[in-house]
Design an enzyme around this catalytic site. Structure first.
Site, PDB file in Angstrom:
ATOM      1  N   CYS A  69     -11.776 -17.374  -0.948  1.00  0.00           N
ATOM      2  CA  CYS A  69     -12.846 -16.398  -0.681  1.00  0.00           C
ATOM      3  C   CYS A  69     -14.186 -16.852  -1.245  1.00  0.00           C
ATOM      4  O   CYS A  69     -15.230 -16.326  -0.861  1.00  0.00           O
ATOM      5  CB  CYS A  69     -12.480 -15.041  -1.259  1.00  0.00           C
ATOM      6  SG  CYS A  69     -10.925 -14.409  -0.617  1.00  0.00           S
TER       7      CYS A  69
ATOM      8  N   HIS B 242     -18.826 -10.927  -1.689  1.00  0.00           N
ATOM      9  CA  HIS B 242     -17.628 -11.118  -0.868  1.00  0.00           C
ATOM     10  C   HIS B 242     -17.033  -9.750  -0.577  1.00  0.00           C
ATOM     11  O   HIS B 242     -16.901  -8.915  -1.479  1.00  0.00           O
ATOM     12  CB  HIS B 242     -16.642 -12.010  -1.626  1.00  0.00           C
ATOM     13  CG  HIS B 242     -15.258 -11.969  -1.071  1.00  0.00           C
ATOM     14  ND1 HIS B 242     -15.004 -12.115   0.277  1.00  0.00           N
ATOM     15  CD2 HIS B 242     -14.048 -11.779  -1.669  1.00  0.00           C
ATOM     16  CE1 HIS B 242     -13.691 -12.018   0.475  1.00  0.00           C
ATOM     17  NE2 HIS B 242     -13.104 -11.818  -0.682  1.00  0.00           N
TER      18      HIS B 242
ATOM     19  N   ASN C 112     -11.114  -7.866   4.798  1.00  0.00           N
ATOM     20  CA  ASN C 112     -11.452  -9.008   3.937  1.00  0.00           C
ATOM     21  C   ASN C 112     -11.209 -10.291   4.719  1.00  0.00           C
ATOM     22  O   ASN C 112     -10.070 -10.650   4.980  1.00  0.00           O
ATOM     23  CB  ASN C 112     -10.577  -8.919   2.675  1.00  0.00           C
ATOM     24  CG  ASN C 112     -10.759 -10.098   1.734  1.00  0.00           C
ATOM     25  OD1 ASN C 112     -11.199 -11.181   2.139  1.00  0.00           O
ATOM     26  ND2 ASN C 112     -10.394  -9.901   0.487  1.00  0.00           N
TER      27      ASN C 112
HETATM   28  N1  COA Z   1       0.373   2.348   0.769  1.00  0.00           N
HETATM   29  C1  COA Z   1       0.644   3.474   0.093  1.00  0.00           C
HETATM   30  N2  COA Z   1       0.955   3.463  -1.221  1.00  0.00           N
HETATM   31  C2  COA Z   1       1.006   2.280  -1.849  1.00  0.00           C
HETATM   32  C3  COA Z   1       0.754   1.061  -1.185  1.00  0.00           C
HETATM   33  C4  COA Z   1       0.426   1.125   0.192  1.00  0.00           C
HETATM   34  N3  COA Z   1       0.141   0.022   0.902  1.00  0.00           N
HETATM   35  N4  COA Z   1       0.871   0.048  -2.045  1.00  0.00           N
HETATM   36  C5  COA Z   1       1.194   0.597  -3.235  1.00  0.00           C
HETATM   37  N5  COA Z   1       1.274   1.943  -3.103  1.00  0.00           N
HETATM   38  C6  COA Z   1       1.577   2.928  -4.141  1.00  0.00           C
HETATM   39  C7  COA Z   1       2.560   2.413  -5.139  1.00  0.00           C
HETATM   40  O1  COA Z   1       3.872   2.691  -4.728  1.00  0.00           O
HETATM   41  C8  COA Z   1       2.174   3.172  -6.379  1.00  0.00           C
HETATM   42  O2  COA Z   1       2.711   4.475  -6.278  1.00  0.00           O
HETATM   43  P1  COA Z   1       3.197   5.277  -7.597  1.00  0.00           P
HETATM   44  O3  COA Z   1       1.958   5.478  -8.427  1.00  0.00           O
HETATM   45  O4  COA Z   1       3.736   6.554  -7.028  1.00  0.00           O
HETATM   46  O5  COA Z   1       4.197   4.405  -8.256  1.00  0.00           O
HETATM   47  C9  COA Z   1       0.652   3.298  -6.281  1.00  0.00           C
HETATM   48  O6  COA Z   1       0.365   3.164  -4.879  1.00  0.00           O
HETATM   49  C10 COA Z   1      -0.088   2.269  -7.078  1.00  0.00           C
HETATM   50  O7  COA Z   1       0.447   0.965  -6.790  1.00  0.00           O
HETATM   51  P2  COA Z   1      -0.320  -0.352  -7.168  1.00  0.00           P
HETATM   52  O8  COA Z   1       0.470  -1.508  -6.695  1.00  0.00           O
HETATM   53  O9  COA Z   1      -0.680  -0.288  -8.627  1.00  0.00           O
HETATM   54  O10 COA Z   1      -1.594  -0.249  -6.245  1.00  0.00           O
HETATM   55  P3  COA Z   1      -3.123  -0.349  -6.647  1.00  0.00           P
HETATM   56  O11 COA Z   1      -3.655   0.942  -7.091  1.00  0.00           O
HETATM   57  O12 COA Z   1      -3.371  -1.539  -7.526  1.00  0.00           O
HETATM   58  O13 COA Z   1      -3.762  -0.660  -5.215  1.00  0.00           O
HETATM   59  C11 COA Z   1      -4.615  -2.540  -4.012  1.00  0.00           C
HETATM   60  C12 COA Z   1      -3.371  -1.806  -4.512  1.00  0.00           C
HETATM   61  C13 COA Z   1      -4.186  -3.823  -3.339  1.00  0.00           C
HETATM   62  C14 COA Z   1      -5.355  -1.630  -3.062  1.00  0.00           C
HETATM   63  C15 COA Z   1      -5.523  -2.817  -5.239  1.00  0.00           C
HETATM   64  O14 COA Z   1      -4.806  -3.418  -6.277  1.00  0.00           O
HETATM   65  C16 COA Z   1      -6.674  -3.688  -4.903  1.00  0.00           C
HETATM   66  O15 COA Z   1      -7.526  -3.306  -4.134  1.00  0.00           O
HETATM   67  N6  COA Z   1      -6.732  -4.901  -5.509  1.00  0.00           N
HETATM   68  C17 COA Z   1      -7.775  -5.871  -5.244  1.00  0.00           C
HETATM   69  C18 COA Z   1      -7.374  -6.607  -4.039  1.00  0.00           C
HETATM   70  C19 COA Z   1      -8.466  -7.437  -3.496  1.00  0.00           C
HETATM   71  O16 COA Z   1      -9.568  -6.995  -3.306  1.00  0.00           O
HETATM   72  N7  COA Z   1      -8.140  -8.680  -3.234  1.00  0.00           N
HETATM   73  C20 COA Z   1      -9.016  -9.600  -2.636  1.00  0.00           C
HETATM   74  C21 COA Z   1      -9.658 -10.422  -3.663  1.00  0.00           C
HETATM   75  S1  COA Z   1     -10.352 -11.805  -2.868  1.00  0.00           S
END
Ligand code: COA
Length: 334
Positions: free
Chosen positions: A123, A259, A290
């Site tokens: 990225c 980004h 993204n």
């Molecule tokens: N849909 C619905 N629920 C989801 C899910 C999905 N796709 N993925 C995870 N969950 C749920 C989990 O089961 C968990 O539920 P719980 O609290 O009941 O146990 C909750 O959401 C949190 O899970 P988690 O894995 O900690 O998710 P998060 O809050 O970290 O969100 C992302 C996930 C990917 C959205 C987030 O981490 C993010 O945006 N990260 C940055 C990613 C990014 O920008 N990458 C590019 C960099 S170049």
């Protein structure tokens, strides 16, 4: 006695001459993806700001999208393809290992056998390319450089993976970098944190894939929360350093074009950098997802098209991702 070599000499400064972009035709709304990952449109929008993205068709190859974006950038720059001395393509989703897709793009555009190579900085690739191009123009190894950021991440995204299926997308952006009387590309602030190599990566290497009983494409995997924390806080400091090195105060900035990783990361960075409300912020992620190396030129081109950025504006670009690699610089909008 060794002969005295003539030193290379380039332009005193470099600037962006023009940018262009290509968005695949097919729009994929969140609703199309949620069933396979037991998610919802609401959850995806709330966590990432993404409403829809574009997925490329088989005809919209990495080369095809790059050529389309480049033709637009060349036309807007008023530069003929034969004036391009080097083509730099930032991508991680051109799936032919070698040769570099940049060579095929340089040929299809009609350059005069321009130097051409690909760079792999995920990225962060586009901002790495801009930094290389500016140094080439100033150092004398090229007068005009075409920098392309292009991805078909839909090819390497597992649409059943709850952590990534809704994030990644496809597209291309391109910029012509050329000589200038005034500085138009500020000093780069860049680096990497290989200790966090595993936070975003393809799951296996090709040898592991071939050794498997049922080979599957090596897909992207990501430790989302760790990436989120790193990007939101560490990258804000990098952005402030880039402003400082360019001698630009936050209130002199017109546009912030990070980004397009995640809307919440963009908001967290803007808050941590204390950007004034007058700074216009790129929010292309809502409709584009993204697109890794392509996201910054896609977002900047859209800001220009919609009047949120104007020629001559001062913009902060900051790119970050797998590696963890990052690069930021202040530029004058072409
Ligand atoms: N849909 C619905 N629920 C989801 C899910 C999905 N796709 N993925 C995870 N969950 C749920 C989990 O089961 C968990 O539920 P719980 O609290 O009941 O146990 C909750 O959401 C949190 O899970 P988690 O894995 O900690 O998710 P998060 O809050 O970290 O969100 C992302 C996930 C990917 C959205 C987030 O981490 C993010 O945006 N990260 C940055 C990613 C990014 O920008 N990458 C590019 C960099 S170049």
């Amino acid at each position: 006695m060794s002969a005295a070599l003539r030193p290379p000499s380039g332009s005193p400064h470099a600037r962006l001459w023009g940018i262009g972009s290509y968005r695949p035709a097919r729009v994929v709304a969140n609703a199309e993806l949620v069933e396979a990952i037991d998610s919802s449109d609401e959850w995806i929008q709330q966590r990432t700001g993404i409403r829809e993205r574009r997925f490329a068709s088989p005809e919209e190859t990495v080369q095809m999208m790059s050529v389309a974006a480049s033709r637009q950038a060349l036309e807007r720059a008023g530069v003929d393809a034969r004036q391009i001395d080097c083509v730099v393509v930032a991508t991680v989703s051109h799936l032919l290992q070698t040769p570099a897709v940049a060579t095929a793009i340089a040929h299809e555009l009609g350059t005069d056998q321009a130097a051409a190579f690909d760079i792999s900085a995920a990225c962060a690739g586009f901002c790495h390319g801009i930094s290389l191009a500016a140094d080439m123009v100033r150092g004398g190894s090229a007068r005009h450089v075409l920098v392309i950021g292009v991805e078909r991440l839909s090819d390497i995204t597992d649409l059943t993976d709850r952590g990534t299926a809704f994030i990644f997308a496809d597209g291309a952006g391109a910029a012509v970098v050329g000589p200038s009387d005034e500085p138009g590309i500020g000093p780069v602030v860049w680096g990497s944190d290989g200790e966090q190599f595993d936070l975003i990566r393809t799951r296996e290497d090709w040898r592991d894939v071939l050794a498997a009983d049922a080979p599957v494409m090596p897909h992207l995997v990501m430790q989302g929360s760790a990436v989120f924390r790193w990007a939101s806080f560490t990258m804000a400091k990098v952005g402030l350093q880039a402003l400082d090195r360019a001698g630009v105060a936050p209130d002199q900035l017109d546009c912030f074009v990070p980004h397009q990783a995640n809307m919440r990361i963009t908001d967290a960075m803007a808050r941590a950098m204390k950007l004034p409300e007058t700074v216009r912020i790129a929010r292309d992620i809502a409709e584009q997802g993204n697109t890794s190396a392509a996201s910054i030129p896609l977002a900047l081109d859209r800001m220009l098209a919609e009047g949120d950025a104007r020629s001559g504006d001062t913009a902060l670009l900051i790119a970050f991702g797998a590696g963890l690699a990052y690069a930021a610089q202040v530029v004058t909008v072409p």
